[in-house]
Motif scaffolding. Structure first.
Motif, mmCIF file in Angstrom:
data_model
loop_
_atom_site.group_PDB
_atom_site.id
_atom_site.type_symbol
_atom_site.label_atom_id
_atom_site.label_comp_id
_atom_site.label_asym_id
_atom_site.label_seq_id
_atom_site.Cartn_x
_atom_site.Cartn_y
_atom_site.Cartn_z
ATOM 1 N N VAL A 85 2.176 1.591 -3.573
ATOM 2 C CA VAL A 85 1.117 2.037 -4.485
ATOM 3 C C VAL A 85 0.882 3.544 -4.314
ATOM 4 O O VAL A 85 0.696 4.269 -5.301
ATOM 5 N N GLN A 109 0.833 -1.204 0.000
ATOM 6 C CA GLN A 109 0.000 0.000 0.000
ATOM 7 C C GLN A 109 0.869 1.256 0.000
ATOM 8 O O GLN A 109 0.551 2.238 -0.682
ATOM 9 N N VAL A 155 -0.331 0.092 -11.754
ATOM 10 C CA VAL A 155 0.754 -0.558 -11.018
ATOM 11 C C VAL A 155 0.683 -2.030 -11.381
ATOM 12 O O VAL A 155 -0.373 -2.651 -11.284
ATOM 13 N N CYS A 171 3.456 5.377 -6.169
ATOM 14 C CA CYS A 171 3.160 5.310 -7.597
ATOM 15 C C CYS A 171 2.090 6.333 -7.967
ATOM 16 O O CYS A 171 2.199 7.027 -8.987
#
Length: 155
Positions: free
Chosen positions: A113, A110, A124, A116
């Motif tokens: 992500v 998490q 992703v 990202c």
């Protein structure tokens, strides 16, 4: 609040990172430890330096209580499909074996992500060895879909 610290890896942590990756590979729990010669191979440092020099790549270690308990790499890629959507690849997501099963992996993914998302990525993606069925369940639980079949050609 999480007691985890996420940071860019340092060169002296290469053996720790390699050990984490080796322990999490698909060969099973009885895989022998890496020998010191393998850990000291200069090609690892060359790869580390290349990753560290490129702002489109991050090699992360995760600390808990001043010990490295996990690692992952994030690579950012431009792309033409989907109107130029930038994508990220998560690679070598590994957790120390004695730290598995307590939510650390979920927190790590998490966190990645979110990095990202902050980098403007719209996708992703990651790969996981076909025999790692527990890992596949783990990634599905986090919202990843098994949408493609992966292929590798070792050169």
């Amino acid at each position: 609040m999480s007691d985890l610290i996420y940071r860019d890896a340092r060169p002296e942590e290469i053996p720790t990172i390699l050990t984490l990756c080796h322990a999490g590979d698909a060969r099973g729990a009885d895989t022998p430890p890496l020998d010191p010669e393998t850990l000291a191979d200069p090609r690892h440092r060359a790869a580390f330096d290349e990753i560290a020099a490129d702002p489109n790549h991050r090699l992360i270690v995760v600390e808990r209580n001043n010990e490295v308990v996990g690692t992952l790499q994030i690579s950012f890629l431009p792309g033409l499909p989907r109107f130029g959507t930038r994508r990220a690849i998560l690679e070598n997501v590994h957790i120390r074996t004695d730290q598995r099963g307590n939510g650390l992996g979920s927190q790590m993914v998490q966190w990645a992500v979110e990095r990202c998302r902050e980098a403007g990525c719209g996708i992703v993606q990651l790969t996981s060895n076909k025999i790692r069925l527990d890992a596949h369940r783990f990634y599905r639980k986090l919202g990843f879909e098994q949408s493609h079949e992966g292929f590798k050609l070792l050169l």
